[in-house]
Enzyme design. Sequence first.
Site, PDB file in Angstrom:
ATOM      1  N   ASP A 100      -7.376 -31.755  -3.802  1.00  0.00           N
ATOM      2  CA  ASP A 100      -7.322 -32.759  -4.873  1.00  0.00           C
ATOM      3  C   ASP A 100      -8.511 -33.716  -4.708  1.00  0.00           C
ATOM      4  O   ASP A 100      -8.992 -33.929  -3.599  1.00  0.00           O
ATOM      5  CB  ASP A 100      -6.011 -33.545  -4.744  1.00  0.00           C
ATOM      6  CG  ASP A 100      -5.726 -34.447  -5.932  1.00  0.00           C
ATOM      7  OD1 ASP A 100      -4.966 -34.033  -6.825  1.00  0.00           O
ATOM      8  OD2 ASP A 100      -6.259 -35.580  -5.965  1.00  0.00           O
ATOM      9  N   HIS A 108       0.231 -38.752  -2.527  1.00  0.00           N
ATOM     10  CA  HIS A 108       0.005 -40.192  -2.271  1.00  0.00           C
ATOM     11  C   HIS A 108       1.267 -40.895  -1.748  1.00  0.00           C
ATOM     12  O   HIS A 108       1.184 -42.043  -1.297  1.00  0.00           O
ATOM     13  CB  HIS A 108      -0.451 -40.916  -3.541  1.00  0.00           C
ATOM     14  CG  HIS A 108      -1.800 -40.490  -4.027  1.00  0.00           C
ATOM     15  ND1 HIS A 108      -2.916 -40.521  -3.218  1.00  0.00           N
ATOM     16  CD2 HIS A 108      -2.216 -40.014  -5.234  1.00  0.00           C
ATOM     17  CE1 HIS A 108      -3.971 -40.073  -3.919  1.00  0.00           C
ATOM     18  NE2 HIS A 108      -3.571 -39.758  -5.125  1.00  0.00           N
ATOM     19  N   ASP A 124      -8.136 -32.106 -10.115  1.00  0.00           N
ATOM     20  CA  ASP A 124      -8.860 -33.218 -10.757  1.00  0.00           C
ATOM     21  C   ASP A 124     -10.284 -33.390 -10.224  1.00  0.00           C
ATOM     22  O   ASP A 124     -11.001 -34.295 -10.658  1.00  0.00           O
ATOM     23  CB  ASP A 124      -8.066 -34.534 -10.644  1.00  0.00           C
ATOM     24  CG  ASP A 124      -7.408 -34.723  -9.289  1.00  0.00           C
ATOM     25  OD1 ASP A 124      -7.698 -33.938  -8.351  1.00  0.00           O
ATOM     26  OD2 ASP A 124      -6.601 -35.659  -9.153  1.00  0.00           O
ATOM     27  N   HIS A 173      -8.535 -36.835  -4.938  1.00  0.00           N
ATOM     28  CA  HIS A 173      -8.117 -38.068  -4.265  1.00  0.00           C
ATOM     29  C   HIS A 173      -7.640 -37.748  -2.844  1.00  0.00           C
ATOM     30  O   HIS A 173      -7.010 -36.704  -2.626  1.00  0.00           O
ATOM     31  CB  HIS A 173      -6.974 -38.735  -5.029  1.00  0.00           C
ATOM     32  CG  HIS A 173      -7.300 -39.067  -6.454  1.00  0.00           C
ATOM     33  ND1 HIS A 173      -6.973 -38.224  -7.501  1.00  0.00           N
ATOM     34  CD2 HIS A 173      -7.934 -40.132  -6.988  1.00  0.00           C
ATOM     35  CE1 HIS A 173      -7.385 -38.779  -8.633  1.00  0.00           C
ATOM     36  NE2 HIS A 173      -7.976 -39.926  -8.356  1.00  0.00           N
TER      37      HIS A 173
HETATM   38 ZN    ZN Z   1      -5.700 -36.561  -7.615  1.00  0.00          ZN
END
Ligand code: ZN
Length: 292
Positions: A148, A111, A229, A150
């Site tokens: 991931d 991120h 995740d 995200h």
């Molecule tokens: Zn994540």
Amino acid sequence: MGAHHPECPDRLGAISDRLIASGLDVYLQFHDAPLAEMDQLLRVHARSYVDHVHESSPAHGIVHLDPDTAMSPGTLQAALRSAGAGCYATDLVMRGQVQNAFCAVRPPGHHAERAKAMGFCFFNNVAVAARHALEVWGLSRVAIVDFDVHHGNGTEDIFAGDPRVLMTGIFQHPFYPYCGTENPAANMCNVPLPAGTRGEEFRQVVYDIWLPRLREFRPEMIFVSAGFDAHYEDDMASLGLVESDYAWVTEQIKQVAGEFSKGRIVSLLEGGYVLSALARSVTTHIKVLADL
Ligand SMILES: [Zn+2]
């Protein structure tokens, strides 16, 4: 990151314990991660931002760089080692000392944008490693595979429009960080998935979308933003992957790396917050990487 924060030191302890309990540890080589050097970070991040992270590091207590992303006195060193790990692993793989490597690092990185900490991330570890491969080792094409849950917005921010890098990702959508779907650059293969997506649909996406793009690109090395995740048991998000899905996707990545990249893979830990599911998934990923 403060008490009760999901991005906690126990994550690495759980992985380590599970590797020992599984008996895999005796077949692996372990290396300590060095601190990233300034010029490694500056291939990806603005100098003013790197200085800001250094200057924000507290002598005591906790300092927030964004509502989710906090520094304690040990965070800067950990973030520098996370970024350093990817470069060091790249060196090991490029020298042929190992076929591939997994970096059990935290804080995560995908991120972190060129000039912004967010989502538990400070330096974009996978981006620092990929640029290291391009600039120091002279590779001309590297792929970044991000599974991931995200979207790796930081990696996209850094590499969008860079023809030397192909990023293939899946992510739950709509979901944090609420981007990745609007007019991505041609080198971004972003595949949003609705909440509730299970392994079968995920595998279909990898098979139909990721693998043809990767084979067309012919990467000389593959980096993995390995977040776990999207696991069914991980309550951070709402996808339904399980260990066998992580084994399968790792096998596919290895296959492509075998065809085009001399088997060269560097995988870096991103998310994964339910300790048991995280540790089992990482162990599965490493088992496939190591051919065990
Ligand atoms: Zn994540």
